[in-house]
Every structure is written in structure tokens, then in C-alpha cells.
Design an enzyme around this catalytic site. Structure first.
Site, PDB file in Angstrom:
ATOM      1  N   PRO A  43     -23.890   4.506  21.937  1.00  0.00           N
ATOM      2  CA  PRO A  43     -24.712   6.164  21.889  1.00  0.00           C
ATOM      3  C   PRO A  43     -25.416   7.611  21.811  1.00  0.00           C
ATOM      4  CG  PRO A  43     -23.037   5.808  23.247  1.00  0.00           C
ATOM      5  CD  PRO A  43     -23.000   4.998  22.417  1.00  0.00           C
ATOM      6  N   ASN A  44     -27.135   7.248  21.983  1.00  0.00           N
ATOM      7  CA  ASN A  44     -27.202   8.466  21.443  1.00  0.00           C
ATOM      8  C   ASN A  44     -27.653   8.298  19.872  1.00  0.00           C
ATOM      9  OD1 ASN A  44     -27.026  10.598  23.619  1.00  0.00           O
ATOM     10  ND2 ASN A  44     -25.174   9.996  23.567  1.00  0.00           N
ATOM     11  N   ARG A  85     -13.201  17.339  15.362  1.00  0.00           N
ATOM     12  CA  ARG A  85     -13.850  18.355  16.094  1.00  0.00           C
ATOM     13  C   ARG A  85     -13.362  17.889  16.731  1.00  0.00           C
ATOM     14  NH1 ARG A  85     -19.130  14.938  16.615  1.00  0.00           N
ATOM     15  NH2 ARG A  85     -19.728  16.730  17.397  1.00  0.00           N
ATOM     16  N   TYR A  89     -24.668  15.887  11.855  1.00  0.00           N
ATOM     17  CA  TYR A  89     -24.843  13.855  11.373  1.00  0.00           C
ATOM     18  C   TYR A  89     -26.241  13.066  10.499  1.00  0.00           C
ATOM     19  CZ  TYR A  89     -22.301  13.770  16.095  1.00  0.00           C
ATOM     20  OH  TYR A  89     -21.592  13.611  16.956  1.00  0.00           O
ATOM     21  N   ALA A 138     -20.438   8.571  21.328  1.00  0.00           N
ATOM     22  CA  ALA A 138     -18.586   8.458  22.090  1.00  0.00           C
ATOM     23  C   ALA A 138     -17.970   7.272  23.335  1.00  0.00           C
ATOM     24  CB  ALA A 138     -19.458   9.344  23.670  1.00  0.00           C
ATOM     25  N   GLU A 157     -14.141   0.815  12.034  1.00  0.00           N
ATOM     26  CA  GLU A 157     -14.910   2.032  13.157  1.00  0.00           C
ATOM     27  C   GLU A 157     -15.109   2.461  12.262  1.00  0.00           C
ATOM     28  OE1 GLU A 157     -11.615   3.233  15.523  1.00  0.00           O
ATOM     29  OE2 GLU A 157     -12.581   4.735  16.166  1.00  0.00           O
ATOM     30  N   ARG A 195     -31.129  14.210  15.605  1.00  0.00           N
ATOM     31  CA  ARG A 195     -29.867  14.912  16.682  1.00  0.00           C
ATOM     32  C   ARG A 195     -28.334  15.767  15.568  1.00  0.00           C
ATOM     33  NH1 ARG A 195     -24.606  11.140  18.006  1.00  0.00           N
ATOM     34  NH2 ARG A 195     -23.493  12.344  19.801  1.00  0.00           N
ATOM     35  N   HIS A 210     -17.250   6.861  11.875  1.00  0.00           N
ATOM     36  CA  HIS A 210     -18.111   7.672  13.019  1.00  0.00           C
ATOM     37  C   HIS A 210     -18.171   8.734  11.451  1.00  0.00           C
ATOM     38  CE1 HIS A 210     -15.832   6.951  16.157  1.00  0.00           C
ATOM     39  NE2 HIS A 210     -14.600   6.022  15.809  1.00  0.00           N
ATOM     40  N   ASN A 251     -19.790   1.673  15.536  1.00  0.00           N
ATOM     41  CA  ASN A 251     -19.268   3.169  15.800  1.00  0.00           C
ATOM     42  C   ASN A 251     -20.329   3.023  16.832  1.00  0.00           C
ATOM     43  OD1 ASN A 251     -19.985   6.006  16.242  1.00  0.00           O
ATOM     44  ND2 ASN A 251     -20.977   6.599  13.990  1.00  0.00           N
TER      45      ASN A 251
HETATM   46  C1  DQA Z   1     -19.690   9.485  16.094  1.00  0.00           C
HETATM   47  C2  DQA Z   1     -18.263  10.837  17.354  1.00  0.00           C
HETATM   48  C3  DQA Z   1     -18.777  10.633  18.157  1.00  0.00           C
HETATM   49  O1  DQA Z   1     -17.602  11.310  18.905  1.00  0.00           O
HETATM   50  C4  DQA Z   1     -19.677  10.983  18.854  1.00  0.00           C
HETATM   51  O2  DQA Z   1     -20.124  11.060  20.190  1.00  0.00           O
HETATM   52  C5  DQA Z   1     -20.459  10.626  18.380  1.00  0.00           C
HETATM   53  C6  DQA Z   1     -20.534  10.105  17.116  1.00  0.00           C
HETATM   54  C7  DQA Z   1     -19.695  10.186  14.853  1.00  0.00           C
HETATM   55  O3  DQA Z   1     -20.506   9.075  14.605  1.00  0.00           O
HETATM   56  O4  DQA Z   1     -19.519  11.039  14.087  1.00  0.00           O
HETATM   57  O5  DQA Z   1     -21.307  10.391  19.395  1.00  0.00           O
HETATM   58  O6  DQA Z   1     -19.041   8.440  16.823  1.00  0.00           O
END
Ligand code: DQA
Length: 146
Positions: free
Chosen positions: A9-10, A107, A22, A77, A98, A17, A100, A74
């Protein structure tokens, strides 16, 4: 080899964003460069992004029929909330990396825990979109010929 890249998501808003966290590159451009990276390494990369947990789970299930060798995910959230995505990855028994973009460990506290990390091949965090490329390279080296 066939690789599946899943973004949660997002991440469709990548580039617009919170770009200080990011980065400035759009997801389309990130995916395009990763497809090229996989291709020059003799592999094919399928890409998928969804804001919906059930669609991510279905894309993991579909990876069996697609004969995916390994997954790069990835979960955004959902990393911190989704037992269902963990169960899907365990169910299909396809190895996964995985990734990120940000360093989740430096964070907010709620980002420190991941439901996936202990079953991931590896966790790559905090090196931006390079993390996807690193996961693809590592997976190709590890699973080539298996
Ligand atoms: C994320 C880190 C997550 O905590 C966050 O909710 C994201 C992006 C990252 O790529 O750093 O949406 O996965």
C-alpha cells in the site's frame, strides 16, 4: 528464472509520497529499471502493486501457477500488521526477500517489528530503490540452477 516483485500500500505514490524518505522516482520507472536489470541477468521480472491486503495475498498464491522462482516484496505498512501475508508466503513455499526503502529500524517504534523478517531469505532495508536491485541480484545468484 522468473521473479515476482510485489509492492504494498501507498507505494503506487512513489516519487510524490514523502520524497525525503522514499525518493523521487516513480514506481513505474523503478519497475522499468528492475525489469531491465532482471533481463540483462537472463531472468524475467513480473511486477504487482496493490493497496489491498487480499490482492497481495492472491498475487502470492498466483505465483505457484506462474512458476515463480523467488519473490521480492515490500509489504509497506502490512509488514507490521499482516499475519495473513506471512501465512500466504509460508503456504506457497516460495523463497522471498523483504525490502524496505527506508531504514525501518531507525524510524518509529511501530515500524521495528515485521511479521515477515524471521521467514525471509533476507531483509534489505534503508538503501532506497537499490534494495530491490540487490534482492533480485542475490536471488538470481542463489536460485539459479535450482
Ligand atoms: C516501507 C516502510 C513501512 O514502515 C512503511 O509503512 C511503508 C514503506 C519502506 O519501504 O520503507 O509504506 O516498507
Amino acid at each position: 528464472m522468473k521473479i515476482l516483485l510485489i509492492n504494498g500500500p501507498n507505494l503506487n505514490l512513489l516519487g510524490m509520497r514523502e520524497s525525503e524518505i522514499y525518493g523521487n522516482k516513480s514506481l513505474k520507472n523503478v519497475e522499468k529499471d528492475l525489469i531491465d536489470h532482471a533481463t540483462v541477468n537472463g531472468s524475467s521480472l513480473l511486477t504487482f502493486q496493490s493497496n489491498a491486503e487480499h490482492e497481495i495475498i492472491e498475487s502470492i498464491h498466483n505465483a505457484i501457477a506462474q512458476k515463480i522462482d523467488f519473490i521480492v516484496i515490500n509489504p509497506a505498512a502490512y509488514t507490521h500488521t499482516s499475519i495473513a501475508i506471512r501465512d500466504a508466503l509460508l503456504a506457497v513455499q516460495i523463497p522471498f526477500y523483504e525490502v524496505h526503502l527506508s531504514d525501518i529500524y531507525s524510524r518509529e517504534d511501530f515500524r521495528h517489528f515485521s511479521y515477515l523478517s524471521d521467514i525471509a531469505e533476507e531483509v534489505i532495508t534503508g538503501i532506497g530503490v537499490k534494495g530491490y536491485e540487490e534482492a533480485i541480484t542475490k536471488g538470481i545468484l542463489k536460485y539459479r540452477g535450482k
